[in-house]
Design a protein around this motif. Structure first.
Motif, PDB file in Angstrom:
ATOM      1  N   PHE A 336      -2.802   8.163   0.338  1.00 44.84           N
ATOM      2  CA  PHE A 336      -1.357   8.130   0.078  1.00 44.84           C
ATOM      3  C   PHE A 336      -0.597   7.952   1.392  1.00 44.84           C
ATOM      4  CE2 PHE A 336       2.823   9.881  -0.462  1.00 44.84           C
ATOM      5  CZ  PHE A 336       3.188   9.592  -1.773  1.00 44.84           C
ATOM      6  N   GLU A 337      -1.016   8.704   2.397  1.00 42.30           N
ATOM      7  CA  GLU A 337      -0.334   8.681   3.687  1.00 42.30           C
ATOM      8  C   GLU A 337      -0.442   7.314   4.346  1.00 42.30           C
ATOM      9  OE1 GLU A 337      -1.704  10.926   7.482  1.00 42.30           O
ATOM     10  OE2 GLU A 337      -0.550  12.327   6.277  1.00 42.30           O
ATOM     11  N   ALA A 338      -1.636   6.719   4.291  1.00 39.94           N
ATOM     12  CA  ALA A 338      -1.833   5.403   4.913  1.00 39.94           C
ATOM     13  C   ALA A 338      -0.934   4.357   4.268  1.00 39.94           C
ATOM     14  CB  ALA A 338      -3.299   4.999   4.794  1.00 39.94           C
ATOM     15  N   ALA A 339      -0.819   4.407   2.950  1.00 37.72           N
ATOM     16  CA  ALA A 339       0.029   3.442   2.246  1.00 37.72           C
ATOM     17  C   ALA A 339       1.497   3.652   2.578  1.00 37.72           C
ATOM     18  CB  ALA A 339      -0.196   3.559   0.740  1.00 37.72           C
ATOM     19  N   ALA A 340       1.932   4.911   2.682  1.00 41.14           N
ATOM     20  CA  ALA A 340       3.334   5.216   2.979  1.00 41.14           C
ATOM     21  C   ALA A 340       3.710   4.742   4.379  1.00 41.14           C
ATOM     22  CB  ALA A 340       3.581   6.705   2.824  1.00 41.14           C
ATOM     23  N   PHE A 341       2.832   4.954   5.343  1.00 44.03           N
ATOM     24  CA  PHE A 341       3.137   4.571   6.723  1.00 44.03           C
ATOM     25  C   PHE A 341       2.942   3.077   6.969  1.00 44.03           C
ATOM     26  CE2 PHE A 341       3.194   9.058   7.464  1.00 44.03           C
ATOM     27  CZ  PHE A 341       4.005   9.210   8.576  1.00 44.03           C
ATOM     28  N   ALA A 342       2.355   2.370   5.993  1.00 43.30           N
ATOM     29  CA  ALA A 342       2.222   0.914   6.126  1.00 43.30           C
ATOM     30  C   ALA A 342       3.509   0.194   5.742  1.00 43.30           C
ATOM     31  CB  ALA A 342       1.066   0.421   5.259  1.00 43.30           C
ATOM     32  N   LEU A 343       4.401   0.885   5.011  1.00 45.24           N
ATOM     33  CA  LEU A 343       5.685   0.288   4.642  1.00 45.24           C
ATOM     34  C   LEU A 343       6.590   0.214   5.859  1.00 45.24           C
ATOM     35  CD1 LEU A 343       6.217   2.198   1.261  1.00 45.24           C
ATOM     36  CD2 LEU A 343       5.398  -0.163   1.580  1.00 45.24           C
ATOM     37  N   VAL A 344       7.378  -0.839   5.965  1.00 46.46           N
ATOM     38  CA  VAL A 344       8.141  -1.093   7.198  1.00 46.46           C
ATOM     39  C   VAL A 344       9.636  -0.857   7.012  1.00 46.46           C
ATOM     40  CG1 VAL A 344       8.732  -2.814   8.948  1.00 46.46           C
ATOM     41  CG2 VAL A 344       6.412  -2.766   7.961  1.00 46.46           C
TER      42      VAL A 344
END
Length: 633
Positions: A336-344
């Protein structure tokens, strides 16, 4: 039943069910989950090893808890090897039970949501400064306990899952109104009692003890007249606190360190996101299809917040359009965290579904708080503490190594070791094993001090590491072996004991005679006149009226059969003080139970039943499990 009632809420099972399991696991004994990886385990549970380090940590935690509860009485019992072995076995049983519970929660696929974990961490006072979560304090405390945030989150997740299991036991239990009524009747029952109390000393005046009786008692009871072994000790202690007190930093040391390590004080970006969760609910394919349909709607322009309110299985965040608190790294589920921090950019939504252990997520980025470097003023105190600690640790290690070398090279004295290290020799007075002064009252030291080979050698010990902050070398200065006190020293004590015993026997004989006359309906005034005593006026006593009657007398009273109509029941009991009491029990009456008490007793019965369920569950798991212990060498 009442004994069970009194003890039920105090047993270890009840404490596990009713206690704060999570806090205990997460912080107080956090190191017990990070064993040193010893090659040999303390036990193996269905193929899962319990490390020796985990056992030692559990023993230490259990010992500290019991010592705080029992005080000096525990310290005395701890010196007995049999008692230590008992505590060690109980600690191992606890770890076995915890492992079995964990395996059961895994088998049942019990899961806890990320938001609950996050909320709990943010609410923990240990991580707060002035009532607000402090990330730096959070990271620092975890590091001190040898944990990463990810490990801590996983530990909490495990503990919450186990709590779900034990909560299920509690919530499924109940108490019947008839049980509550019976318990209330027994607990609140009152009994009418008259007491004839005769002090034993009234029968002691004409008792004579012969020298032969004293000698025979002495020979038969020498075990009660022992002087314990005693030792006086010289020791040198290396203490981190003493070292830290004397350390002074250069005026610019902290600022230089800050300039060289600025990257260490950079705060990473924070993200505020919203999400929609579609839980698996035992049908992953259907959940994925539903989640994909929602994602397609969002991509076609549907309102994310409205879909979160109507369709998200995370109903708590769904009420707020799926919005979560500010997200930092190493807190949430890694995927979940990786996907959230991939958003710009604000408003961006994940282009694909994000699969976690809980279901499928659709994540939307709401805002970004850029990272920044903390100002020197904000971290100056922490840097100074760190630098002092680093110097103290280095100096501590040097002193400990130097002490160990000198104590070994000159083994028959601590003088040279003291001169070389600059540390003082401390000398104690004679003490026994049940009155060991600090800092010598540590099991590792005690096992050395009273070891007969060590005493006979008369040399310095090896250096003993009490903790990461204390090391010590000890030597015996003077030793006195256990011995039997001479008869002349205990003669008066023996006479006193024998006199008390004979006086009690005479008192009991007197009471037996009085009791027999009462039962026969005879007058007892003459007997009572000889001891200048009389029955107290009848009064109603409850089971716990310890201010009105001796504990043993009350126990006797409430164990006596209900008297027949118009006929009192009599019995004799020796009180805790040694006096003899004749009980005249004449009547019983029940007390009314109010609604508040009924609720309280009902809850107590439910807890007792829940404890029994828990203990039965553990025993069932143990019987079905493959639990093995290493063979002692």
């Amino acid at each position: 039943m009442l004994e069970k009632f009194r003890e039920g809420s105090q047993g270890p099972g009840a404490k596990i069910i009713l206690g704060a399991v999570i806090v205990t696991f997460a912080l107080a004994g956090v190191s017990s989950y990070l064993g040193s990886g010893s090659a040999q385990s303390a036990a193996t549970v269905n193929g899962v090893d319990i490390s020796k380090q985990a056992l030692e940590n559990q023993v230490r935690n259990d010992r500290s808890r019991l010592e705080s509860q029992q005080g000096e009485s525990f310290a005395a019992r701890w010196e007995q090897p049999e008692f230590q072995n008992q505590i060690r076995q109980q600690s191992l049983d606890t770890l076995v039970a915890q492992n079995l519970l964990q395996q059961m929660t895994d088998d049942l696929s019990l899961r806890i949501g990320d938001e609950k974990i996050r909320s709990y961490i943010f609410s923990m006072e240990q991580f707060q400064t002035d009532g607000v979560f402090n990330e730096e304090r959070y990271i620092s405390l975890l590091r001190q306990n040898g944990m990463t945030p990810a490990q801590f989150v996983e530990r909490l997740r495990t503990d919450f899952a186990q709590q779900q299991l034990t909560d299920a036991l509690v919530s499924s239990e109940f108490s019947l109104p008839s049980e509550v009524k019976l318990l209330a009747a027994l607990q609140n029952q009152q009994r009418q009692l008259s007491q004839l109390i005769v002090p034993v000393n009234k029968f002691a005046n004409d008792i004579a003890i012969t020298d032969a009786e004293v000698s025979r008692y002495y020979e038969d009871s020498k075990a009660f007249f022992q002087t314990p072994q005693q030792a006086s000790v010289d020791y040198i202690l290396v203490d981190m606190k003493d070292i830290s007190t004397g350390i002074e930093l250069a005026a610019d040391a902290a600022e230089n360190y800050y300039n060289e390590h600025q990257s260490s004080y950079a705060q990473e970006d924070k993200r505020k996101v919203a999400h929609i969760l579609v839980a698996f609910n035992d049908d992953e394919a259907t959940a994925e299809k539903k989640a994909q349909a929602l994602l397609t709607k969002i991509q076609l322009g549907a309102d994310f917040a409205e879909l979160a309110k109507t369709s998200s299985d995370d109903t708590f965040s769904g009420e707020n359009g799926g919005e979560l608190d500010w997200l930092e790294k190493d807190i949430m589920d890694p995927v979940f965290e990786a996907a959230a921090f991939a958003l710009v950019n604000d408003g961006d939504v994940t282009s694909e579904l994000v699969r976690s252990d809980f279901g499928f997520h659709i994540i939307k980025l709401l805002a970004v708080e850029p990272g920044k470097v903390k100002a020197f003023a904000d971290v100056k105190t922490a840097i100074e503490t760190r630098l002092k600690n680093e110097q103290a640790v280095s100096h501590f290690d040097e002193l400990a190594e130097q002490l160990a070398e000198q104590a070994f090279e000159v083994p028959d004295s601590l003088d040279v070791a003291s001169e070389e290290t600059g540390l003082a020799i401390v000398s104690t007075e004679l003490f026994s094993a049940d009155a060991i002064p600090a800092p010598l009252n540590d099991p590792k030291i005690v096992s050395t001090l009273f070891d007969q080979d060590f005493i006979a050698e008369g040399l310095n010990s090896e250096i003993i590491n009490l903790s990461d902050e204390q090391s010590i070398v000890v030597r015996i200065n003077e030793y006195k072996a256990q011995s039997t006190k001479p008869l002349t020293d205990v003669n008066d004590e023996i006479i006193e004991r024998l006199t008390a015993t004979k006086a009690e026997q005479k008192a009991l004989s007197f009471m037996t005679n009085v009791s027999a006359k009462i039962n026969a309906g005879e007058n007892i005034d003459a007997e009572l006149a000889t001891v200048d005593a009389s029955f107290t006026a009848p009064e109603w006593l409850s089971r716990f009226d310890y201010t009105k009657a001796d504990f043993k007398v009350l126990s006797k009273l409430f164990s006596m059969p209900k008297p027949a109509a118009e006929q009192a029941t009599v019995a004799t009991e020796t009180s805790l003080s040694g006096d003899v009491t004749l009980l005249k029990f004449s009547s019983v009456r029940d007390a009314e139970m109010n609604a508040e008490e009924a609720t309280r007793l009902g809850d107590t019965l439910k807890n007792i039943n829940a404890q029994a369920d828990y203990e039965m569950l553990i025993q069932t798991l143990i019987k079905a499990a493959d639990v093995s212990y290493p063979v002692a060498e």
